[in-house]
Motif scaffolding. Structure first.
Motif, PDB file in Angstrom:
ATOM      1  N   GLU A 209       0.843  -1.125  -0.009  1.00 34.52           N
ATOM      2  CA  GLU A 209      -0.020  -0.017  -0.141  1.00 34.52           C
ATOM      3  C   GLU A 209       0.871   1.171  -0.005  1.00 34.52           C
ATOM      4  OE1 GLU A 209      -2.169  -0.183   3.665  1.00 34.52           O
ATOM      5  OE2 GLU A 209      -0.369   0.275   4.873  1.00 34.52           O
ATOM      6  N   PRO A 210       0.344   2.274  -0.402  1.00 34.31           N
ATOM      7  CA  PRO A 210       1.172   3.546  -0.568  1.00 34.31           C
ATOM      8  C   PRO A 210       1.480   3.985   0.936  1.00 34.31           C
ATOM      9  CG  PRO A 210      -0.746   3.554  -1.815  1.00 34.31           C
ATOM     10  CD  PRO A 210      -1.025   2.497  -1.094  1.00 34.31           C
ATOM     11  N   THR A 212       4.408   7.034   3.045  1.00 34.26           N
ATOM     12  CA  THR A 212       5.292   8.042   3.031  1.00 34.26           C
ATOM     13  C   THR A 212       6.684   7.745   3.621  1.00 34.26           C
ATOM     14  OG1 THR A 212       4.629   9.074   4.890  1.00 34.26           O
ATOM     15  CG2 THR A 212       3.408   9.656   2.884  1.00 34.26           C
ATOM     16  N   ASP A 298      -0.946   2.964 -11.280  1.00 34.79           N
ATOM     17  CA  ASP A 298       0.158   3.535 -10.180  1.00 34.79           C
ATOM     18  C   ASP A 298       0.750   4.621 -10.698  1.00 34.79           C
ATOM     19  OD1 ASP A 298      -0.942   1.691  -8.279  1.00 34.79           O
ATOM     20  OD2 ASP A 298       0.591   0.162  -8.778  1.00 34.79           O
ATOM     21  N   THR A 320       2.969   7.400  -5.486  1.00 37.09           N
ATOM     22  CA  THR A 320       2.244   8.394  -4.641  1.00 37.09           C
ATOM     23  C   THR A 320       0.784   8.161  -4.571  1.00 37.09           C
ATOM     24  OG1 THR A 320       2.148   9.468  -6.728  1.00 37.09           O
ATOM     25  CG2 THR A 320       3.405  10.608  -5.095  1.00 37.09           C
ATOM     26  N   GLY A 321       0.141   7.068  -5.243  1.00 33.83           N
ATOM     27  CA  GLY A 321      -0.852   6.619  -5.158  1.00 33.83           C
ATOM     28  C   GLY A 321      -1.464   6.130  -6.512  1.00 33.83           C
ATOM     29  N   ARG A 322      -3.064   5.747  -6.671  1.00 38.25           N
ATOM     30  CA  ARG A 322      -3.297   5.285  -7.974  1.00 38.25           C
ATOM     31  C   ARG A 322      -4.046   6.720  -8.504  1.00 38.25           C
ATOM     32  NH1 ARG A 322      -5.274  -0.677  -7.232  1.00 38.25           N
ATOM     33  NH2 ARG A 322      -4.616  -0.790  -5.251  1.00 38.25           N
ATOM     34  N   ASP A 325      -7.197   7.450  -7.025  1.00 33.34           N
ATOM     35  CA  ASP A 325      -7.031   7.840  -5.419  1.00 33.34           C
ATOM     36  C   ASP A 325      -7.213   9.300  -5.481  1.00 33.34           C
ATOM     37  OD1 ASP A 325      -6.580   5.417  -4.294  1.00 33.34           O
ATOM     38  OD2 ASP A 325      -4.299   6.011  -3.916  1.00 33.34           O
ATOM     39  N   TYR A 335      -3.817  14.207  -3.096  1.00 35.74           N
ATOM     40  CA  TYR A 335      -3.427  12.752  -2.702  1.00 35.74           C
ATOM     41  C   TYR A 335      -3.388  12.316  -1.393  1.00 35.74           C
ATOM     42  CZ  TYR A 335      -3.116  11.850  -7.471  1.00 35.74           C
ATOM     43  OH  TYR A 335      -3.190  11.520  -9.169  1.00 35.74           O
ATOM     44  N   PRO A 336      -3.850  11.178  -0.971  1.00 37.65           N
ATOM     45  CA  PRO A 336      -4.195  10.915   0.589  1.00 37.65           C
ATOM     46  C   PRO A 336      -2.563  10.951   1.325  1.00 37.65           C
ATOM     47  CG  PRO A 336      -5.598   9.582  -0.656  1.00 37.65           C
ATOM     48  CD  PRO A 336      -4.891  10.269  -1.657  1.00 37.65           C
ATOM     49  N   MET A 337      -1.449  10.573   0.285  1.00 40.70           N
ATOM     50  CA  MET A 337      -0.339  10.443   0.745  1.00 40.70           C
ATOM     51  C   MET A 337       0.275  11.951   1.125  1.00 40.70           C
ATOM     52  SD  MET A 337       0.925   7.678   1.440  1.00 40.70           S
ATOM     53  CE  MET A 337      -1.019   7.005   1.688  1.00 40.70           C
ATOM     54  N   ARG A 422      -8.052   4.660   3.568  1.00 44.95           N
ATOM     55  CA  ARG A 422      -7.551   6.076   4.113  1.00 44.95           C
ATOM     56  C   ARG A 422      -8.691   7.059   3.765  1.00 44.95           C
ATOM     57  NH1 ARG A 422      -4.139   4.732   7.819  1.00 44.95           N
ATOM     58  NH2 ARG A 422      -2.037   4.435   7.105  1.00 44.95           N
TER      59      ARG A 422
END
Ligand code: ADP
Ligand code: ZN
Length: 427
Positions: A209-210, A212, A298, A320-322, A325, A335-337, A422
């Motif tokens: 999973e993504p 950081t 991705d 960083t995410g899809r 996302d 992005y959630p990240m 998330r």
């Protein structure tokens, strides 16, 4: 560390020569499947003169896999199959992946290569804390660790107290774990009054999973280990597609087995190295189910420059995410990240958070629920209010809008055993 040939250019050339040969073989093999027989009818291996020519070949998508489920991509007779896995279904109906014995061998070799690269040796005791079953993180890592000769503990996901007991009793040194679960497990150590650093742990493999850099550092600090980023997807066997080396500066893609492209998700043409785009993979060593130009959704970039380890395999940055996302809120892309990066860098913040999207009148709003470490979750309302404001301000600097921040008690948000959820969209 082993020294490779001094001239990196020589090895790049070797890798690319091998890729071209394997790509052509893959193309011919793929055409034995019902799906590609039709899709690639007008394309022959002789037409491929260089790796550039791949750009004329059509893409394969997750929807293609879903539409031709379960056997539409198969190139061997069914009696040659020995294993089935499926994607986690994070973004919809799962897709099935089928393996021959050769496929399992190739995969185990790749996994063993990843483990060896980060310093795992046969003397290590390896505990696999991800779900077994259809998810590839269980059996994938399992066979790799066994191939290397480690004592391998198939602990599976969840049951934190038993995990900790196994870690202790068998003096485990290497762990494979999903990063959000690693953070949760830390809170269980705390409840039990145990100090993870007093265990024998030295290496964590974190992925699926993504997450950081801040999350990685947190995990390393809590457990007193080196944590290495592990990337893969079931459509490309599972884990073992790209992996960090001891220098922890991006993940080397195993380009002898996977051909990676990074494309602009709109124009579908290659972006320059260093620029972010969508990862697209072609299998180069897959028997049962070769996939050509598979769009992963991705997002990442190729890192430029040489890696200090000497490997010539290209490196990708952390994901960083899809593409799906991405949150669009008040015209801003988030992005959630980006949220995770801020939260995990703040010492008051505990091990979990949740983003909720909701409507207030006609307006889209974002609420971030943040777990606060026990020692900071005090009665003094003024201090809590100040912390809330501080988090909102930091988030604003990163994502350009001010979300509503809600502080919640340590360990109070829902947790999953597998990949963390998330974002909840209540709109
Ligand atoms: P699903 O696509 O249903 O989640 P998989 O279990 O095959 O199915 O998961 C593969 C996906 O998980 C990747 O495409 C990627 O989005 C994510 N992933 C895997 N490893 C990592 C990693 N190290 N960092 C970020 N994301 C990852
Ligand atoms: Zn390296």
């Amino acid at each position: 560390m082993d020294k490779l040939h001094p001239e990196e250019g020589y090895w790049r050339e070797k890798i690319e020569q091998l890729q071209l040969i394997r790509f052509k073989n893959t193309l011919e093999r793929a055409k034995k499947s019902p799906f590609y027989a039709k899709k690639l009818k007008h394309i022959a291996a002789e037409d491929i003169k260089s790796l550039q020519d791949i750009q004329n070949i059509p893409f394969t998508t997750k929807d293609d896999l879903r539409e031709h489920y379960p056997y539409g991509f198969l190139t061997v007779s069914r009696d040659k199959l020995v294993r089935l896995h499926a994607s986690s279904g994070t973004t919809g109906a799962p897709t099935a992946v089928l393996y021959t014995e050769n496929d399992l061998n190739t995969w185990a070799d790749l996994m063993a290569r990843c483990l060896y690269m980060v310093g795992v040796r046969r003397q290590d005791v390896f505990q696999n804390m991800t779900g077994y079953g259809l998810f590839t993180g269980g059996l994938g890592l399992h066979y790799g660790a066994e191939r290397l000769g480690c004592l391998t503990i198939p602990a599976g996901a969840g049951n934190s107290k038993r995990q900790i007991k196994l870690l202790q009793d068998f003096e485990v040194t290497v762990v494979h774990i999903i990063p959000s679960y690693a953070l949760h497990l830390a809170t269980v150590f705390e409840q039990l009054g145990l100090e993870p650093k007093s265990f024998n742990l030295r290496i964590f493999l974190i992925g699926a999973e993504p997450h950081t850099e801040e999350t990685r550092r947190r995990i390393e600090q809590i457990y007193g280990v080196k944590a290495f980023n592990s990337y893969g997807l079931s459509e490309m066997n599972g884990p073992g597609v790209a992996f960090e080396c001891p220098y922890q500066n991006g993940m080397h893609v195993w380009e002898d087995a996977y051909l990676a492209e990074i494309l602009d998700p709109h124009t579908l043409t290659p972006v320059a190295d260093g620029k972010v785009g969508e990862l697209v993979f072609t299998t180069l060593a897959r028997e049962a189910m070769p996939l050509i130009r598979y769009r992963t959704k991705d997002l990442t970039r190729f890192l430029t420059g040489k890696c200090a380890c000497g490997r010539a395999h290209k490196r990708i940055d952390r994901i960083t995410g899809r593409t799906d996302d991405m949150i669009i809120l008040k015209g801003v892309n988030i992005y959630p990240m980006q949220v995770e990066k801020i939260l995990m860098s703040m010492q008051e913040v505990g091990q979990n958070y949740l983003i909720e999207l909701y409507k207030e009148g006609h307006l889209d709003q974002m609420r971030v629920k943040v777990e606060i470490k026990e020692e900071f979750f005090e009665e003094d309302m003024r201090k809590l209010k100040a912390l809330q404001t501080k988090i909102a301000k930091r988030l604003r600097e990163e994502i350009l809008i001010t979300p509503r921040v809600e502080l919640v008690e340590h360990n109070s948000l829902p947790k999953t055993e597998g990949k963390a959820v998330r974002v909840i969209d209540l709109r």
